[in-house]
Enzyme design. Structure first.
Site, short mmCIF file in Angstrom:
data_model
loop_
_atom_site.label_atom_id
_atom_site.label_comp_id
_atom_site.label_asym_id
_atom_site.label_seq_id
_atom_site.Cartn_x
_atom_site.Cartn_y
_atom_site.Cartn_z
N ASN A 1 -7.19 -6.38 5.00
CA ASN A 1 -5.94 -5.67 5.85
C ASN A 1 -6.62 -5.41 7.59
O ASN A 1 -6.79 -3.92 7.60
CB ASN A 1 -4.68 -5.74 5.92
N GLU B 1 10.85 4.30 5.76
CA GLU B 1 11.88 2.61 5.56
C GLU B 1 13.16 2.99 4.57
O GLU B 1 13.87 2.15 3.74
CB GLU B 1 10.91 2.29 5.67
N CYS C 1 1.07 -3.84 4.32
CA CYS C 1 0.52 -4.22 3.10
C CYS C 1 1.23 -3.14 2.36
O CYS C 1 0.71 -2.57 1.29
CB CYS C 1 -0.81 -3.84 3.39
N HIS C 2 1.84 -1.71 3.06
CA HIS C 2 2.00 -0.58 2.77
C HIS C 2 3.77 -0.88 1.90
O HIS C 2 3.69 0.61 0.72
CB HIS C 2 2.30 0.66 3.22
N TYR D 1 2.00 -6.72 -6.23
CA TYR D 1 0.78 -7.62 -6.01
C TYR D 1 0.45 -8.77 -6.99
O TYR D 1 0.99 -9.94 -5.62
CB TYR D 1 -0.80 -6.54 -6.45
#
Length: 191
Positions: free
Chosen positions: A132, A168, A140-141, A109
């Site tokens: 979001n 990912e 945003c993850h 952040y």
């Protein structure tokens, strides 16, 4: 990438993804909202204006559904216009910077705050990400706490955030009942 809100009919569809069924709503050909959960929960959270009733239109939205699935599989969507209404300029800056985080990487952040020119606004960044409306498309993850803990996730909670990062190939571990990403996990921000 961002479009202004216009009065229009809201259509929506369900998309089967690696994390389960995800619902996506569209207005004027742009992605309006996306979330996991039940169809009933999704419809309750859409907030249509002036009595609009969202219409399920799976066959009409097939192309957009394929593009949304591409977000989960690592392919780049061909063209998926985004519709972000009632967001402040600060929220838009946060989401635009978040959209630039590459697949398979995470940032804190504080990194986002530094990158948008507000180095002391890491909590405000978290608040913007919590609002979001497109949590899988604007990833945003990929934003975590400075200590590596995943933090909250508007797309379905911390477990969903951990699963997305794992898909990912981001290493995610559990320590003391919390999901964490081992450090170091981000480059030094350089404008």
């Amino acid at each position: 990438m961002l479009q202004q809100k216009q009065n229009a009919t809201i259509t929506y569809t369900g998309v089967e993804t690696p994390i389960g069924l995800v619902f996506a709503a569209f207005s004027r050909g742009a992605l309006y909202r996306i979330s996991s959960g039940t169809e009933t929960e999704f419809l309750q959270n859409i907030s249509p204006t002036a009595g609009e009733v969202p219409i399920r239109a799976d066959s009409i939205l097939n192309d957009y559904a394929r593009q949304i699935l591409a977000v989960f599989t690592g392919d780049t969507p061909a063209h998926l216009p985004l519709y972000l209404e009632t967001l402040t300029p600060f929220q838009q800056k946060v989401l635009n910077m978040t959209a630039k985080i590459p697949r398979g990487q995470v940032r804190s952040y504080g990194w986002i705050a530094q990158a948008i020119g507000s180095p002391n606004a890491h909590r405000a960044v978290g608040t913007a990400l919590a609002q979001n409306p497109l949590p899988f498309v604007i990833p945003c993850h990929r934003v975590v706490r400075a200590d590596g803990q995943l933090g909250s996730y508007s797309g379905g909670g911390t477990a969903v955030k951990a699963r997305l990062l794992t898909l990912e190939e981001v290493p995610v571990a559990q320590a003391a009942g919390k999901f964490i990403v081992p450090k170091p996990f981000e480059p030094i921000y350089q404008p």
